[in-house]
Motif scaffolding. Sequence first.
Motif, PDB file in Angstrom:
ATOM      1  N   LEU A  91       0.807  -1.229   0.000  1.00  0.00           N
ATOM      2  CA  LEU A  91       0.000   0.000   0.000  1.00  0.00           C
ATOM      3  C   LEU A  91       0.838   1.275   0.000  1.00  0.00           C
ATOM      4  CD1 LEU A  91      -2.910  -0.942   2.444  1.00  0.00           C
ATOM      5  CD2 LEU A  91      -2.849  -1.078  -0.044  1.00  0.00           C
ATOM      6  N   ASP A  92       2.159   1.158   0.249  1.00  0.00           N
ATOM      7  CA  ASP A  92       3.010   2.353   0.230  1.00  0.00           C
ATOM      8  C   ASP A  92       3.297   2.835  -1.192  1.00  0.00           C
ATOM      9  OD1 ASP A  92       3.099   2.447   2.932  1.00  0.00           O
ATOM     10  OD2 ASP A  92       5.125   1.644   3.145  1.00  0.00           O
ATOM     11  N   PHE A  93       3.001   2.012  -2.168  1.00  0.00           N
ATOM     12  CA  PHE A  93       3.228   2.389  -3.565  1.00  0.00           C
ATOM     13  C   PHE A  93       1.918   2.314  -4.325  1.00  0.00           C
ATOM     14  CE2 PHE A  93       3.737   0.958  -7.940  1.00  0.00           C
ATOM     15  CZ  PHE A  93       4.543   1.957  -8.461  1.00  0.00           C
ATOM     16  N   VAL A  94       1.665   3.283  -5.182  1.00  0.00           N
ATOM     17  CA  VAL A  94       0.435   3.263  -5.959  1.00  0.00           C
ATOM     18  C   VAL A  94       0.716   3.714  -7.391  1.00  0.00           C
ATOM     19  CG1 VAL A  94      -0.209   5.614  -5.283  1.00  0.00           C
ATOM     20  CG2 VAL A  94      -1.976   4.020  -6.094  1.00  0.00           C
ATOM     21  N   ALA A  95       0.123   3.017  -8.350  1.00  0.00           N
ATOM     22  CA  ALA A  95       0.117   3.438  -9.754  1.00  0.00           C
ATOM     23  C   ALA A  95      -1.321   3.781 -10.109  1.00  0.00           C
ATOM     24  CB  ALA A  95       0.642   2.329 -10.646  1.00  0.00           C
ATOM     25  N   ALA A  96      -1.500   4.789 -10.936  1.00  0.00           N
ATOM     26  CA  ALA A  96      -2.867   5.252 -11.222  1.00  0.00           C
ATOM     27  C   ALA A  96      -3.011   5.633 -12.686  1.00  0.00           C
ATOM     28  CB  ALA A  96      -3.223   6.438 -10.345  1.00  0.00           C
ATOM     29  N   ARG A  97      -4.227   5.468 -13.170  1.00  0.00           N
ATOM     30  CA  ARG A  97      -4.619   5.942 -14.494  1.00  0.00           C
ATOM     31  C   ARG A  97      -5.883   6.780 -14.341  1.00  0.00           C
ATOM     32  NH1 ARG A  97      -8.436   4.847 -18.441  1.00  0.00           N
ATOM     33  NH2 ARG A  97      -7.785   5.284 -20.599  1.00  0.00           N
ATOM     34  N   ILE A  98      -5.893   7.943 -14.983  1.00  0.00           N
ATOM     35  CA  ILE A  98      -7.072   8.794 -15.024  1.00  0.00           C
ATOM     36  C   ILE A  98      -7.562   8.854 -16.459  1.00  0.00           C
ATOM     37  CG2 ILE A  98      -7.969  11.132 -14.668  1.00  0.00           C
ATOM     38  CD1 ILE A  98      -5.941  11.501 -12.471  1.00  0.00           C
ATOM     39  N   GLY A  99      -8.848   8.580 -16.660  1.00  0.00           N
ATOM     40  CA  GLY A  99      -9.371   8.535 -18.011  1.00  0.00           C
ATOM     41  C   GLY A  99     -10.713   9.221 -18.156  1.00  0.00           C
ATOM     42  N   PHE A 100     -11.009   9.624 -19.386  1.00  0.00           N
ATOM     43  CA  PHE A 100     -12.283  10.240 -19.727  1.00  0.00           C
ATOM     44  C   PHE A 100     -12.836   9.523 -20.956  1.00  0.00           C
ATOM     45  CE2 PHE A 100      -9.739  13.417 -17.599  1.00  0.00           C
ATOM     46  CZ  PHE A 100     -10.629  14.033 -16.730  1.00  0.00           C
ATOM     47  N   ASP A 101     -13.989   8.900 -20.806  1.00  0.00           N
ATOM     48  CA  ASP A 101     -14.642   8.202 -21.904  1.00  0.00           C
ATOM     49  C   ASP A 101     -15.905   8.961 -22.297  1.00  0.00           C
ATOM     50  OD1 ASP A 101     -12.660   6.398 -21.420  1.00  0.00           O
ATOM     51  OD2 ASP A 101     -13.961   4.827 -20.617  1.00  0.00           O
ATOM     52  N   PHE A 102     -16.169   9.036 -23.598  1.00  0.00           N
ATOM     53  CA  PHE A 102     -17.295   9.813 -24.093  1.00  0.00           C
ATOM     54  C   PHE A 102     -18.168   8.956 -25.013  1.00  0.00           C
ATOM     55  CE2 PHE A 102     -13.718  12.614 -23.347  1.00  0.00           C
ATOM     56  CZ  PHE A 102     -14.264  13.642 -22.580  1.00  0.00           C
ATOM     57  N   GLY A 103     -19.479   9.000 -24.782  1.00  0.00           N
ATOM     58  CA  GLY A 103     -20.424   8.327 -25.654  1.00  0.00           C
ATOM     59  C   GLY A 103     -20.853   9.253 -26.771  1.00  0.00           C
ATOM     60  N   LEU A 104     -20.471   8.948 -28.001  1.00  0.00           N
ATOM     61  CA  LEU A 104     -20.779   9.810 -29.149  1.00  0.00           C
ATOM     62  C   LEU A 104     -22.093   9.435 -29.813  1.00  0.00           C
ATOM     63  CD1 LEU A 104     -17.277  10.117 -30.857  1.00  0.00           C
ATOM     64  CD2 LEU A 104     -18.275  11.536 -29.044  1.00  0.00           C
ATOM     65  N   ALA A 105     -22.435   8.151 -29.778  1.00  0.00           N
ATOM     66  CA  ALA A 105     -23.667   7.653 -30.384  1.00  0.00           C
ATOM     67  C   ALA A 105     -24.088   6.409 -29.621  1.00  0.00           C
ATOM     68  CB  ALA A 105     -23.457   7.362 -31.870  1.00  0.00           C
ATOM     69  N   GLU A 106     -25.216   5.843 -30.017  1.00  0.00           N
ATOM     70  CA  GLU A 106     -25.727   4.670 -29.303  1.00  0.00           C
ATOM     71  C   GLU A 106     -24.716   3.531 -29.301  1.00  0.00           C
ATOM     72  OE1 GLU A 106     -29.485   1.505 -29.454  1.00  0.00           O
ATOM     73  OE2 GLU A 106     -29.334   3.135 -30.905  1.00  0.00           O
ATOM     74  N   ASN A 107     -23.960   3.398 -30.373  1.00  0.00           N
ATOM     75  CA  ASN A 107     -23.028   2.278 -30.498  1.00  0.00           C
ATOM     76  C   ASN A 107     -21.576   2.708 -30.653  1.00  0.00           C
ATOM     77  OD1 ASN A 107     -25.071   0.182 -30.497  1.00  0.00           O
ATOM     78  ND2 ASN A 107     -25.626   0.896 -32.543  1.00  0.00           N
ATOM     79  N   LEU A 108     -21.262   3.950 -30.315  1.00  0.00           N
ATOM     80  CA  LEU A 108     -19.911   4.457 -30.539  1.00  0.00           C
ATOM     81  C   LEU A 108     -19.418   5.268 -29.346  1.00  0.00           C
ATOM     82  CD1 LEU A 108     -17.507   4.941 -32.511  1.00  0.00           C
ATOM     83  CD2 LEU A 108     -18.730   6.979 -33.305  1.00  0.00           C
ATOM     84  N   MET A 109     -18.184   4.994 -28.903  1.00  0.00           N
ATOM     85  CA  MET A 109     -17.571   5.761 -27.831  1.00  0.00           C
ATOM     86  C   MET A 109     -16.079   5.924 -28.097  1.00  0.00           C
ATOM     87  SD  MET A 109     -17.246   3.002 -24.674  1.00  0.00           S
ATOM     88  CE  MET A 109     -16.232   4.122 -23.689  1.00  0.00           C
ATOM     89  N   ILE A 110     -15.493   6.939 -27.477  1.00  0.00           N
ATOM     90  CA  ILE A 110     -14.050   7.168 -27.537  1.00  0.00           C
ATOM     91  C   ILE A 110     -13.552   7.424 -26.126  1.00  0.00           C
ATOM     92  CG2 ILE A 110     -14.099   8.082 -29.899  1.00  0.00           C
ATOM     93  CD1 ILE A 110     -13.887  10.901 -28.678  1.00  0.00           C
ATOM     94  N   GLY A 111     -12.245   7.343 -25.937  1.00  0.00           N
ATOM     95  CA  GLY A 111     -11.701   7.597 -24.611  1.00  0.00           C
ATOM     96  C   GLY A 111     -10.243   7.990 -24.675  1.00  0.00           C
TER      97      GLY A 111
END
Length: 303
Positions: A91-111
Motif C-alpha cells: 500500500l506504500d506504492f500506488v500506480a494510477a490511471r485517469i481517463g475520460f470516456d465519451f459516448g458519441l452515439a448509441e453504439n460508438l464511444m471514444i476515450g
Amino acid sequence: MKILFKRSMAIFCLILITFSAVAQQTDLFKMQDSTAAAEDKNRTEKTLNTFYSTRLVTTQTVEITGKGSMDFRINHRFAPLNQGFYNLFGLDFVAARIGFDFGLAENLMIGIGRTGTNKEADAFVKYRLLRQSSGVKNVPVSVSLLGSVMYRGLRYADPTLNVKTQDRTYYTAQLMVARKFNENTSLQISPTYTRYNRILFLSGGAKDLFSVGFLARQKVSKRVSINAEYFVQTERFDGTYNPLSIGVDIQTGGHVFQLHFTNSIGMNEHTFIHETFGSWGKGDIRWGFNISRIFNIGRKKKA
C-alpha cells in the motif's frame, strides 16, 4: 306452485346469464393474453447490462458509454502483497490511471487516459457491431470492436537506444464477443492483436503479438457482482506471465466501484496483457480499485 315455478325459472335464468358472462369474460382475457403475446412476438427486446461497466477489471467489455455521457474513471494499483509489512503489503506504492470516456452515439464511444507508470498516454475508439436481442430480431451475442493507441513518454537513461516517436507508439485491435445467459451470468471472449513498433524494455525490434481474453461476470445481488478476466498469449516475453484478475463490482447509482486483485500493474491493453511480470504463485498479487462516475454532458431534449 305457480309462484314457486316462476321463482325457480328466474333463478335458473340468472345462473345461466352469470355463467355466460363469466365464460365471455374468460374468453376476453384469453383474447387479451393472445394479443399481448402476439405484440411481444412482434417486438425486439435489446439485452441490457451484460456487464456493469465498459471495463470489467482492466479489460474492455462490449458495453458502450451512453450517448451524451462522460465516464470519468480512476484506476489504482498497489505494489505486490508479498512486499510485507515494511511497505504495508504494497500500500506504500500506488500506480494510477485517469481517463475520460465519451459516448458519441448509441453504439460508438471514444476515450483518452494518462497512466503515471512509464508516463503513458492512451486513446481508443470502440464501436458496437451487434447487440444481443430477442423477439423479431434474435441476436444471440453482442459484438464490439476496439482500436487503441498508446504513447510511452518515459525517459531512457541509455543514450544508445536512440528512441524516436514511432518507437514509443503501440497499437491494439480487439474483437469482443459476449453473451448474457441470464440476469446473473455473462461471458465474453476477446481475441486481441498488439503491435510493438519497438520493444524498448528489451531493446528489441518490432513485434506482432496475439492473445485471447476470457471474461466472466456473476451477479450475487442486485448491485454486486463477482468478476474474473484472464488472457492467454500465443507468445510471451521472457519473465512475463499471463494476466489474471479477480474482483467485485459494486453499483451505486451513477457510480461503479470495483475492487480487485491482479498480478499486473498495467492499465493499457499492451501493458497488462504482455508486460505482466508478477506471478500469482509467487505472491506477486496487487490489490487495486477502480472508480467510474457517469456525467450527462449532452443537451437535454426539450419537452
